[in-house]
Every structure is written in C-alpha cells, then in structure tokens.
Design a protein around this motif. Structure first.
Motif, mmCIF file in Angstrom:
data_model
loop_
_atom_site.group_PDB
_atom_site.id
_atom_site.type_symbol
_atom_site.label_atom_id
_atom_site.label_comp_id
_atom_site.label_asym_id
_atom_site.label_seq_id
_atom_site.Cartn_x
_atom_site.Cartn_y
_atom_site.Cartn_z
ATOM 1 N N ARG A 1 -1.749 -65.997 -0.735
ATOM 2 C CA ARG A 1 -2.879 -65.051 -0.799
ATOM 3 C C ARG A 1 -2.824 -64.184 -2.045
ATOM 4 O O ARG A 1 -1.842 -63.483 -2.290
ATOM 5 C CB ARG A 1 -2.895 -64.195 0.462
ATOM 6 N N GLU A 2 -3.896 -64.209 -2.823
ATOM 7 C CA GLU A 2 -3.948 -63.455 -4.077
ATOM 8 C C GLU A 2 -3.689 -61.978 -3.872
ATOM 9 O O GLU A 2 -2.995 -61.343 -4.677
ATOM 10 C CB GLU A 2 -5.326 -63.639 -4.731
ATOM 11 N N TYR A 3 -4.250 -61.399 -2.813
ATOM 12 C CA TYR A 3 -4.160 -59.953 -2.643
ATOM 13 C C TYR A 3 -2.752 -59.473 -2.308
ATOM 14 O O TYR A 3 -2.473 -58.278 -2.318
ATOM 15 C CB TYR A 3 -5.156 -59.472 -1.584
ATOM 16 N N GLU A 4 -1.853 -60.389 -2.041
ATOM 17 C CA GLU A 4 -0.484 -60.006 -1.726
ATOM 18 C C GLU A 4 0.408 -59.984 -2.966
ATOM 19 O O GLU A 4 1.599 -59.712 -2.855
ATOM 20 C CB GLU A 4 0.085 -60.933 -0.660
ATOM 21 N N TYR A 5 -0.166 -60.253 -4.121
ATOM 22 C CA TYR A 5 0.579 -60.164 -5.366
ATOM 23 C C TYR A 5 0.245 -58.845 -6.065
ATOM 24 O O TYR A 5 -0.888 -58.378 -6.024
ATOM 25 C CB TYR A 5 0.268 -61.353 -6.270
ATOM 26 N N ASP A 6 1.238 -58.269 -6.707
ATOM 27 C CA ASP A 6 1.118 -56.925 -7.254
ATOM 28 C C ASP A 6 0.861 -56.886 -8.757
ATOM 29 O O ASP A 6 0.299 -55.913 -9.254
ATOM 30 C CB ASP A 6 2.397 -56.143 -6.943
ATOM 31 N N TYR A 7 1.316 -57.878 -9.473
ATOM 32 C CA TYR A 7 1.167 -57.898 -10.920
ATOM 33 C C TYR A 7 0.662 -59.277 -11.360
ATOM 34 O O TYR A 7 1.051 -60.294 -10.784
ATOM 35 C CB TYR A 7 2.497 -57.592 -11.608
ATOM 36 N N TRP A 8 -0.148 -59.246 -12.411
ATOM 37 C CA TRP A 8 -0.767 -60.479 -12.898
ATOM 38 C C TRP A 8 -0.661 -60.574 -14.415
ATOM 39 O O TRP A 8 -0.718 -59.554 -15.116
ATOM 40 C CB TRP A 8 -2.255 -60.509 -12.510
ATOM 41 N N GLY A 9 -0.528 -61.815 -14.887
ATOM 42 C CA GLY A 9 -0.580 -62.046 -16.314
ATOM 43 C C GLY A 9 -2.005 -62.237 -16.788
ATOM 44 O O GLY A 9 -2.949 -62.183 -15.990
ATOM 45 N N GLN A 10 -2.150 -62.451 -18.075
ATOM 46 C CA GLN A 10 -3.474 -62.597 -18.682
ATOM 47 C C GLN A 10 -3.999 -64.022 -18.620
ATOM 48 O O GLN A 10 -5.184 -64.255 -18.854
ATOM 49 C CB GLN A 10 -3.430 -62.132 -20.141
ATOM 50 N N GLY A 11 -3.129 -64.970 -18.337
ATOM 51 C CA GLY A 11 -3.560 -66.344 -18.182
ATOM 52 C C GLY A 11 -3.344 -67.188 -19.428
ATOM 53 O O GLY A 11 -3.295 -66.678 -20.551
ATOM 54 N N THR A 12 -3.222 -68.498 -19.201
ATOM 55 C CA THR A 12 -3.110 -69.459 -20.284
ATOM 56 C C THR A 12 -4.012 -70.654 -19.956
ATOM 57 O O THR A 12 -4.051 -71.117 -18.819
ATOM 58 C CB THR A 12 -1.649 -69.904 -20.496
ATOM 59 N N GLN A 13 -4.733 -71.114 -20.959
ATOM 60 C CA GLN A 13 -5.705 -72.177 -20.750
ATOM 61 C C GLN A 13 -5.023 -73.543 -20.734
ATOM 62 O O GLN A 13 -4.245 -73.864 -21.638
ATOM 63 C CB GLN A 13 -6.767 -72.160 -21.852
ATOM 64 N N VAL A 14 -5.336 -74.311 -19.724
ATOM 65 C CA VAL A 14 -4.896 -75.708 -19.642
ATOM 66 C C VAL A 14 -6.148 -76.579 -19.587
ATOM 67 O O VAL A 14 -6.998 -76.391 -18.699
ATOM 68 C CB VAL A 14 -4.014 -75.953 -18.405
ATOM 69 N N THR A 15 -6.253 -77.499 -20.520
ATOM 70 C CA THR A 15 -7.403 -78.397 -20.572
ATOM 71 C C THR A 15 -6.926 -79.842 -20.527
ATOM 72 O O THR A 15 -6.079 -80.233 -21.330
ATOM 73 C CB THR A 15 -8.227 -78.165 -21.848
ATOM 74 N N VAL A 16 -7.452 -80.588 -19.577
ATOM 75 C CA VAL A 16 -7.075 -81.991 -19.413
ATOM 76 C C VAL A 16 -8.291 -82.846 -19.745
ATOM 77 O O VAL A 16 -9.322 -82.757 -19.068
ATOM 78 C CB VAL A 16 -6.586 -82.277 -17.990
#
Length: 124
Positions: A107-122
């Motif tokens: 569940r997303e709401y149970e996480y406290d900290y998040w990164g900015q993300g990295t793009q993966v393209t297939v």
C-alpha cells in the motif's frame, strides 16, 4: 529528513534486462522496509515489489513475479530492482519508497518517504 535517489533507468529492448537502484541518505534509522512502485503514462501508480529490513521477506506484484527481483544492501543504504524479460508494458517511471516500519506492504500510503523516480522505457 530522508532522501531517496533512484538511478539506473533507461531504454531497453523487449526481453532485455535493467537494474535500477535507490540510494538512501539523511536521517539514520534501522528496521525500515523498502518498496518499488511505478506509474505509466495515463495510468495510476501501482505496486511492484517490497522487501523488509533483513531482506528475508519480499513481495511482488503478479505482473512481475518471476521476472523482477528486489534486494538490498543495508551497509550501502541501497535497494535494487533487477528487471529481466522486460516487456513494453513495463514502461513507466519507477519510484522507490521507504517505510519507517520493517514489514513489507503493497500500500502506497504506508510508505513515508519517496524518491523522484527514474524512467524505464521498453521498446518492442
């Protein structure tokens, strides 16, 4: 405060492999679980994989089971997502997240900290 920085994303052909990493810095604490989520264009975010503090407990979305492997190095404050047999539908921005508790959760709401993300393209 905790900072999470993802790396390792990129462009890969279908059937190929990619490993993304998430490095944690900032506030020092132990016993936290980590997770990976992804969001494709025009779609809601979805859970991908999670791992507990010791690394002995993991959970995966059905769509990636058998293809993706989550692991971590607590000594290096880093969590990894090895992605094999990639498919065009795996294309998304991949985010790592840290939870101040040790148990895995989807569940997303149970996480406290998040990164900015990295793009993966297939590509097909």
């Amino acid at each position: 405060q905790v900072q999470l920085v993802e790396s390792g994303g990129g462009l890969v052909q279908a059937g190929g492999s990619l490993r993304v990493s998430c490095a944690r810095s900032g506030r020092i604490f132990r016993g936290y679980a980590m997770g990976w989520f992804r969001q494709a264009p025009g779609k809601e975010g979805e859970f991908v994989a999670a791992i507990n503090w010791s690394g002995h407990s993991t959970e995966y979305a059905d769509s990636v089971k058998g293809r993706f492997t989550i692991s971590r190095s607590n000594a290096k404050n880093t969590v990894f997502l090895q992605m094999n047999s990639l498919r065009p539908e795996d294309t998304a921005v991949y985010y790592c997240a840290a939870r101040l508790l040790s148990g895995v959760t989807t569940r997303e709401y149970e996480y406290d900290y998040w990164g900015q993300g990295t793009q993966v393209t297939v590509s097909s």
